[in-house]
Design an enzyme around this catalytic site. Structure first.
Site, PDB file in Angstrom:
ATOM      1  N   ARG A  82      57.854  16.038  43.310  1.00 23.56           N
ATOM      2  CA  ARG A  82      56.814  16.267  44.583  1.00 23.56           C
ATOM      3  C   ARG A  82      56.943  17.522  45.878  1.00 23.56           C
ATOM      4  O   ARG A  82      56.131  18.324  45.752  1.00 23.56           O
ATOM      5  CB  ARG A  82      56.208  14.733  45.196  1.00 23.56           C
ATOM      6  CG  ARG A  82      55.280  15.724  46.581  1.00 23.56           C
ATOM      7  CD  ARG A  82      54.738  13.647  46.437  1.00 23.56           C
ATOM      8  NE  ARG A  82      56.058  12.728  47.759  1.00 23.56           N
ATOM      9  CZ  ARG A  82      55.645  11.923  47.540  1.00 23.56           C
ATOM     10  NH1 ARG A  82      55.118  10.697  47.244  1.00 23.56           N
ATOM     11  NH2 ARG A  82      56.906  11.490  48.830  1.00 23.56           N
ATOM     12  N   LYS A 184      52.597  16.740  50.688  1.00 24.92           N
ATOM     13  CA  LYS A 184      54.151  15.974  51.560  1.00 24.92           C
ATOM     14  C   LYS A 184      54.179  17.574  52.695  1.00 24.92           C
ATOM     15  O   LYS A 184      54.685  17.735  52.779  1.00 24.92           O
ATOM     16  CB  LYS A 184      54.547  15.667  51.533  1.00 24.92           C
ATOM     17  CG  LYS A 184      54.960  14.596  52.253  1.00 24.92           C
ATOM     18  CD  LYS A 184      56.071  13.019  51.474  1.00 24.92           C
ATOM     19  CE  LYS A 184      56.478  11.905  52.744  1.00 24.92           C
ATOM     20  NZ  LYS A 184      55.294  11.373  53.789  1.00 24.92           N
ATOM     21  N   GLU A 220      43.613   6.343  52.307  1.00 24.06           N
ATOM     22  CA  GLU A 220      45.123   6.243  52.093  1.00 24.06           C
ATOM     23  C   GLU A 220      45.161   5.845  53.259  1.00 24.06           C
ATOM     24  O   GLU A 220      44.343   6.216  54.669  1.00 24.06           O
ATOM     25  CB  GLU A 220      45.644   7.171  51.574  1.00 24.06           C
ATOM     26  CG  GLU A 220      45.983   8.065  52.776  1.00 24.06           C
ATOM     27  CD  GLU A 220      46.707   9.306  52.072  1.00 24.06           C
ATOM     28  OE1 GLU A 220      48.628   8.699  51.612  1.00 24.06           O
ATOM     29  OE2 GLU A 220      46.687  10.143  51.711  1.00 24.06           O
TER      30      GLU A 220
HETATM   31  N1  PLP Z   1      51.092   8.417  51.943  1.00 24.77           N
HETATM   32  C1  PLP Z   1      51.621   8.804  53.109  1.00 24.77           C
HETATM   33  C2  PLP Z   1      50.111   9.741  53.773  1.00 24.77           C
HETATM   34  C3  PLP Z   1      52.470   8.940  53.383  1.00 24.77           C
HETATM   35  O1  PLP Z   1      52.502   9.429  54.614  1.00 24.77           O
HETATM   36  C4  PLP Z   1      53.375   8.465  52.052  1.00 24.77           C
HETATM   37  C5  PLP Z   1      54.586   8.859  52.327  1.00 24.77           C
HETATM   38  O2  PLP Z   1      55.587   9.067  51.995  1.00 24.77           O
HETATM   39  C6  PLP Z   1      52.612   7.980  51.029  1.00 24.77           C
HETATM   40  C7  PLP Z   1      51.375   7.731  50.995  1.00 24.77           C
HETATM   41  C8  PLP Z   1      54.199   7.496  49.845  1.00 24.77           C
HETATM   42  O3  PLP Z   1      54.490   7.636  49.086  1.00 24.77           O
HETATM   43  P1  PLP Z   1      55.758   7.355  48.473  1.00 24.77           P
HETATM   44  O4  PLP Z   1      55.655   6.227  48.314  1.00 24.77           O
HETATM   45  O5  PLP Z   1      56.385   8.114  47.789  1.00 24.77           O
HETATM   46  O6  PLP Z   1      56.456   7.313  49.547  1.00 24.77           O
HETATM   47  C1  COI Z   2      57.020   8.115  53.805  1.00 30.17           C
HETATM   48  O1  COI Z   2      57.051   6.861  53.691  1.00 30.17           O
HETATM   49  O2  COI Z   2      58.298   8.937  53.515  1.00 30.17           O
HETATM   50  C2  COI Z   2      56.892   8.611  54.406  1.00 30.17           C
HETATM   51  O3  COI Z   2      56.639  10.126  54.599  1.00 30.17           O
HETATM   52  C3  COI Z   2      55.558   8.355  55.591  1.00 30.17           C
HETATM   53  C4  COI Z   2      55.777   8.356  57.265  1.00 30.17           C
HETATM   54  C5  COI Z   2      57.833   8.532  57.944  1.00 30.17           C
HETATM   55  C6  COI Z   2      55.542   9.889  57.624  1.00 30.17           C
END
Ligand code: PLP
Ligand code: COI
Length: 339
Positions: A82, A184, A220
């Site tokens: 990612r 991200k 989301e």
């Molecule tokens: N959506 C957003 C905006 C986030 O910041 C996160 C956190 O990382 C997620 C979704 C969930 O992603 P992940 O499960 O890879 O942490």
């Molecule tokens: C994560 O879950 O890793 C995130 O980036 C969420 C938040 C702290 C921005």
């Protein structure tokens, strides 16, 4: 907070300076050999593109202490990939999956004393990032970059852990339809600060964003993905090019299908069809699975299973996910990397 005063059972999601962080510079077309450093302050040019034009991206993943004392990283290859996609979107050089995972392991081992003990519910959160640096003023890609990873012990991101939280639908967008929502990158989070703080002032845990084109479908949470369970036990999660493709979401899709035998649908979640669902949740690395008790839309609170306790399917998903992460339940092939 000092190491000595750390209360492993009561960790939240707050900055704690740990011992060492990984730092690598990109110069003359290549990443230089990375080092571990005690210094948690970056010294960068005032013209850095990360400061002016948001040329930066980050990741979030966790290391878990297992019952047998070993350490698990959960799907770090997914975070590496990612981050490569985020870097490509913002014209930054990418870090190979192998180098990313090696750097993660180094940081975890160098800060091993900060990994919360097995059974406390905490984990060591790793925050990798890439930023554009170096002398520059025009809107263009940076001449130099930094790749760094720091880490800190964390507990629950949303208060209460498995206690349901209420969320509010925002009238703002966090990302444009063909923008950077799937990457991200900091800009998405900068856009979420005001709506998030407005929701929190009204005692909501955070806000939920609708699709930027029609404002009719859930996308989301500002810091996590959304899922819901229909009355027929279908696991539903939004699919949209402006949603961050979460690794927890991806994992829950597979666990729901293969371990809970649920039907899974990635598709539209219309905001006027919340009554189709008996349970809902926010899922992410920081959020883990946070049950959603209710969603406020235009000052009407729609309540799911309960505002007091987690629904049974959400709880099963939580137990399966956290069991796999901490090594108590056998993981699907390739999900765990031992440090
Ligand atoms: N959506 C957003 C905006 C986030 O910041 C996160 C956190 O990382 C997620 C979704 C969930 O992603 P992940 O499960 O890879 O942490
Ligand atoms: C994560 O879950 O890793 C995130 O980036 C969420 C938040 C702290 C921005």
């Amino acid at each position: 907070m000092s190491y000595e005063s750390m209360n492993w059972d009561k960790l939240g999601f707050d900055y704690i300076k740990t011992d060492l962080r990984y730092l690598s510079n990109w110069r003359d077309g290549a990443w230089q050999e990375g080092t571990l450093t005690e210094d948690n302050v970056l010294h960068i040019s005032e013209g850095s593109t990360a400061l002016h034009y948001g040329q930066q991206c980050f990741e979030g993943l966790k290391a878990y202490r297992c019952k047998d004392g070993s350490i698990n990283l959960f799907r770090p290859d997914q975070n590496a990939m990612r981050m490569q996609r985020s870097c490509a979107r913002l014209l930054m050089p990418h870090v190979s999956t192998e180098d990313f995972i090696e750097a993660c392991k180094k940081v975890v081992l160098a800060n091993e004393r900060f990994i919360p003990p097995y059974g406390t519910g905490g984990a060591l959160y790793l925050r990798p990032f890439v930023i554009g640096v170096g002398d520059n003023i025009g809107v263009r890609t940076a001449p130099e970059f930094i790749f760094s990873i720091f880490c800190l012990p964390v507990g629950a991101y949303f208060k209460g852990g498995l206690k349901p939280n209420n969320f509010k639908i925002s009238s703002f967008d966090r990302a444009a339809a063909n923008g950077t929502g799937a990457a991200k990158v900091g800009g998405n989070y900068a856009a979420s600060l005001l709506p998030g703080s407005q929701a929190k002032k009204l005692n909501f845990a955070d806000c939920i964003y609708l699709d930027p084109l029609t404002h009719t479908k859930i996308e989301e949470v500002g810091s996590a993905n959304f899922f819901a369970i229909t009355h027929e036990n279908v696991f539903v999660t939004p699919k949209s090019p402006s949603v961050l493709p979460g690794i927890t979401r991806l994992s829950l899709i597979e666990l729901a299908k293969t371990r809970l035998n649920l039907e899974v649908v990635e598709g539209d979640v219309f905001i006027d069809r919340l009554s189709d669902f008996k349970e809902a949740g926010a899922c992410g690395t920081a959020a883990v699975i946070t049950p959603i008790g209710g969603i406020d839309y235009n000052d009407n609170l729609h309540v799911f299973f309960s505002q007091e306790e987690v629904g049974p399917i959400t709880l099963k998903l939580y137990n399966e996910l956290t069991g796999v992460q901490s090594g108590d339940i056998e993981a699907p092939e390739g999900w765990i990397v031992k440090v």
